[in-house]
Design an enzyme around this catalytic site. Structure first.
Site, PDB file in Angstrom:
ATOM      1  N   HIS A 269     -26.967  16.028   6.571  1.00  0.00           N
ATOM      2  CA  HIS A 269     -26.276  16.959   7.481  1.00  0.00           C
ATOM      3  C   HIS A 269     -24.960  17.500   6.944  1.00  0.00           C
ATOM      4  O   HIS A 269     -24.570  18.599   7.311  1.00  0.00           O
ATOM      5  CB  HIS A 269     -26.015  16.274   8.835  1.00  0.00           C
ATOM      6  CG  HIS A 269     -27.258  16.079   9.652  1.00  0.00           C
ATOM      7  ND1 HIS A 269     -27.240  15.608  10.940  1.00  0.00           N
ATOM      8  CD2 HIS A 269     -28.570  16.303   9.348  1.00  0.00           C
ATOM      9  CE1 HIS A 269     -28.490  15.549  11.414  1.00  0.00           C
ATOM     10  NE2 HIS A 269     -29.316  15.952  10.454  1.00  0.00           N
TER      11      HIS A 269
ATOM     12  N   HIS B 148     -27.254  23.083   9.466  1.00  0.00           N
ATOM     13  CA  HIS B 148     -26.228  22.251   8.820  1.00  0.00           C
ATOM     14  C   HIS B 148     -25.508  23.022   7.721  1.00  0.00           C
ATOM     15  O   HIS B 148     -24.333  22.761   7.453  1.00  0.00           O
ATOM     16  CB  HIS B 148     -26.857  20.965   8.291  1.00  0.00           C
ATOM     17  CG  HIS B 148     -27.534  20.189   9.375  1.00  0.00           C
ATOM     18  ND1 HIS B 148     -26.853  19.630  10.426  1.00  0.00           N
ATOM     19  CD2 HIS B 148     -28.859  19.950   9.611  1.00  0.00           C
ATOM     20  CE1 HIS B 148     -27.705  19.049  11.259  1.00  0.00           C
ATOM     21  NE2 HIS B 148     -28.936  19.240  10.785  1.00  0.00           N
TER      22      HIS B 148
ATOM     23  N   GLY C  63      -9.004   4.925   1.019  1.00  0.00           N
ATOM     24  CA  GLY C  63      -8.027   5.667   0.208  1.00  0.00           C
ATOM     25  C   GLY C  63      -8.711   6.675  -0.684  1.00  0.00           C
ATOM     26  O   GLY C  63      -8.269   7.835  -0.802  1.00  0.00           O
ATOM     27  N   MET C  64      -9.804   6.253  -1.297  1.00  0.00           N
ATOM     28  CA  MET C  64     -10.557   7.163  -2.166  1.00  0.00           C
ATOM     29  C   MET C  64     -11.060   8.370  -1.365  1.00  0.00           C
ATOM     30  O   MET C  64     -10.997   9.513  -1.836  1.00  0.00           O
ATOM     31  CB  MET C  64     -11.757   6.444  -2.793  1.00  0.00           C
ATOM     32  CG  MET C  64     -11.409   5.545  -3.958  1.00  0.00           C
ATOM     33  SD  MET C  64     -10.823   6.506  -5.379  1.00  0.00           S
ATOM     34  CE  MET C  64     -11.059   5.319  -6.696  1.00  0.00           C
TER      35      MET C  64
ATOM     36  N   ASP D 135     -10.555   2.252  -8.631  1.00  0.00           N
ATOM     37  CA  ASP D 135      -9.273   1.636  -8.988  1.00  0.00           C
ATOM     38  C   ASP D 135      -9.555   0.168  -9.330  1.00  0.00           C
ATOM     39  O   ASP D 135     -10.716  -0.258  -9.430  1.00  0.00           O
ATOM     40  CB  ASP D 135      -8.233   1.826  -7.871  1.00  0.00           C
ATOM     41  CG  ASP D 135      -8.520   1.000  -6.621  1.00  0.00           C
ATOM     42  OD1 ASP D 135      -9.600   0.370  -6.534  1.00  0.00           O
ATOM     43  OD2 ASP D 135      -7.660   0.980  -5.714  1.00  0.00           O
ATOM     44  N   HIS D 136      -8.490  -0.614  -9.498  1.00  0.00           N
ATOM     45  CA  HIS D 136      -8.655  -2.020  -9.883  1.00  0.00           C
ATOM     46  C   HIS D 136      -9.471  -2.803  -8.858  1.00  0.00           C
ATOM     47  O   HIS D 136     -10.269  -3.661  -9.230  1.00  0.00           O
ATOM     48  CB  HIS D 136      -7.281  -2.672 -10.082  1.00  0.00           C
ATOM     49  CG  HIS D 136      -6.390  -2.542  -8.888  1.00  0.00           C
ATOM     50  ND1 HIS D 136      -5.836  -1.328  -8.508  1.00  0.00           N
ATOM     51  CD2 HIS D 136      -5.984  -3.443  -7.968  1.00  0.00           C
ATOM     52  CE1 HIS D 136      -5.115  -1.518  -7.418  1.00  0.00           C
ATOM     53  NE2 HIS D 136      -5.190  -2.782  -7.061  1.00  0.00           N
TER      54      HIS D 136
ATOM     55  N   CYS E 208     -12.906   1.715  -4.120  1.00  0.00           N
ATOM     56  CA  CYS E 208     -11.578   1.100  -4.058  1.00  0.00           C
ATOM     57  C   CYS E 208     -11.712  -0.112  -3.130  1.00  0.00           C
ATOM     58  O   CYS E 208     -12.835  -0.550  -2.861  1.00  0.00           O
ATOM     59  CB  CYS E 208     -10.505   2.090  -3.617  1.00  0.00           C
ATOM     60  SG  CYS E 208     -10.640   2.709  -1.932  1.00  0.00           S
ATOM     61  N   GLY E 209     -10.600  -0.647  -2.644  1.00  0.00           N
ATOM     62  CA  GLY E 209     -10.695  -1.846  -1.816  1.00  0.00           C
ATOM     63  C   GLY E 209     -11.473  -1.606  -0.537  1.00  0.00           C
ATOM     64  O   GLY E 209     -12.398  -2.333  -0.197  1.00  0.00           O
ATOM     65  N   THR E 210     -11.099  -0.536   0.172  1.00  0.00           N
ATOM     66  CA  THR E 210     -11.747  -0.216   1.449  1.00  0.00           C
ATOM     67  C   THR E 210     -12.696   0.975   1.369  1.00  0.00           C
ATOM     68  O   THR E 210     -13.492   1.189   2.280  1.00  0.00           O
ATOM     69  CB  THR E 210     -10.682   0.160   2.493  1.00  0.00           C
ATOM     70  OG1 THR E 210      -9.923   1.260   1.964  1.00  0.00           O
ATOM     71  CG2 THR E 210      -9.749  -1.002   2.786  1.00  0.00           C
ATOM     72  N   GLY E 211     -12.542   1.787   0.340  1.00  0.00           N
ATOM     73  CA  GLY E 211     -13.240   3.078   0.264  1.00  0.00           C
ATOM     74  C   GLY E 211     -12.470   4.178   0.975  1.00  0.00           C
ATOM     75  O   GLY E 211     -12.736   5.366   0.766  1.00  0.00           O
TER      76      GLY E 211
HETATM   77  C1  RB5 Z   1      -5.501  -1.485  -3.571  1.00  0.00           C
HETATM   78  O1  RB5 Z   1      -4.868  -2.682  -3.253  1.00  0.00           O
HETATM   79  C2  RB5 Z   1      -6.038  -0.840  -2.304  1.00  0.00           C
HETATM   80  O2  RB5 Z   1      -4.990  -0.399  -1.519  1.00  0.00           O
HETATM   81  C3  RB5 Z   1      -6.961   0.286  -2.659  1.00  0.00           C
HETATM   82  O3  RB5 Z   1      -7.992  -0.193  -3.460  1.00  0.00           O
HETATM   83  C4  RB5 Z   1      -7.683   0.959  -1.495  1.00  0.00           C
HETATM   84  O4  RB5 Z   1      -8.278   0.032  -0.660  1.00  0.00           O
HETATM   85  C5  RB5 Z   1      -6.925   1.966  -0.762  1.00  0.00           C
HETATM   86  O5  RB5 Z   1      -7.430   2.584   0.172  1.00  0.00           O
END
Ligand code: RB5
Length: 158
Positions: A101, A136, A73-74, A11-12, A68-71
């Site tokens: 594994h 595994h 959400g993805m 994402d962005h 993504c920002g944190t990984g």
């Molecule tokens: C976008 O602001 C952020 O929410 C997204 O990149 C991600 O971190 C979601 O898990």
């Protein structure tokens, strides 16, 4: 040219890290597929998670990297897709063992969490480590069984 094809999507928030990882993979001789996003304009990560994961399920890429920002959400979105085993990693040990594994086929990275140097170490170990199989494989099979039961119960309740 390296044997594996790696699909990337972001994402962005993950867009700069996705580009940096892609450049490193290209330089290392991997074939890469870039499913976007292609700018820092705000967009919705589940759409990109799906676009990247579909390429793995269609056999066009062996592995996928999602940023993504944190990984997180993805990884949540990717793990909704049957046949996808996505791991959000920020340490090298986990990136290695999720291949050994769990036979993870998607690595999720947090661009607001990781520096590019560590992110590349995670990707490098992820794409070069092979699944161990054996006991595994039985456990990964149980995950597939769980997915199938969930899909069936969805049909029954639908
Ligand atoms: C976008 O602001 C952020 O929410 C997204 O990149 C991600 O971190 C979601 O898990």
């Amino acid at each position: 040219m390296n044997g594996k094809t790696i699909v990337l999507a972001a994402d962005h928030a993950g867009f700069p890290l996705k580009n940096a990882v892609k450049a490193q993979l290209d330089a290392a001789g991997y074939r890469t597929i870039d499913m976007g996003t292609h700018s820092s304009e705000s967009c919705d990560y589940p759409l990109y998670a799906e676009a990247g994961c579909r390429k793995v399920l269609e056999g066009e890429a062996e592995l996928c990297v999602l940023c993504c920002g944190t990984g997180v959400g993805m990884s949540i979105a990717a793990n909704k897709i049957r046949g996808i085993r996505a791991a959000c990693c920020s340490d090298v040990y986990s990136a290695r063992y999720t291949r050994l594994h769990n036979d993870a086929n998607v690595l999720c990275l947090g661009a607001r969490v990781l520096g590019e140097g560590l992110a590349w170490e995670l990707v490098e170990v992820f794409v070069t480590t092979e699944f161990e199989g054996g006991k595994h494989a039985r456990r990964v099979g149980l995950i597939a069984d769980l997915e199938a039961r969930e899909a069936d119960s969805g049909k029954e309740n639908g």
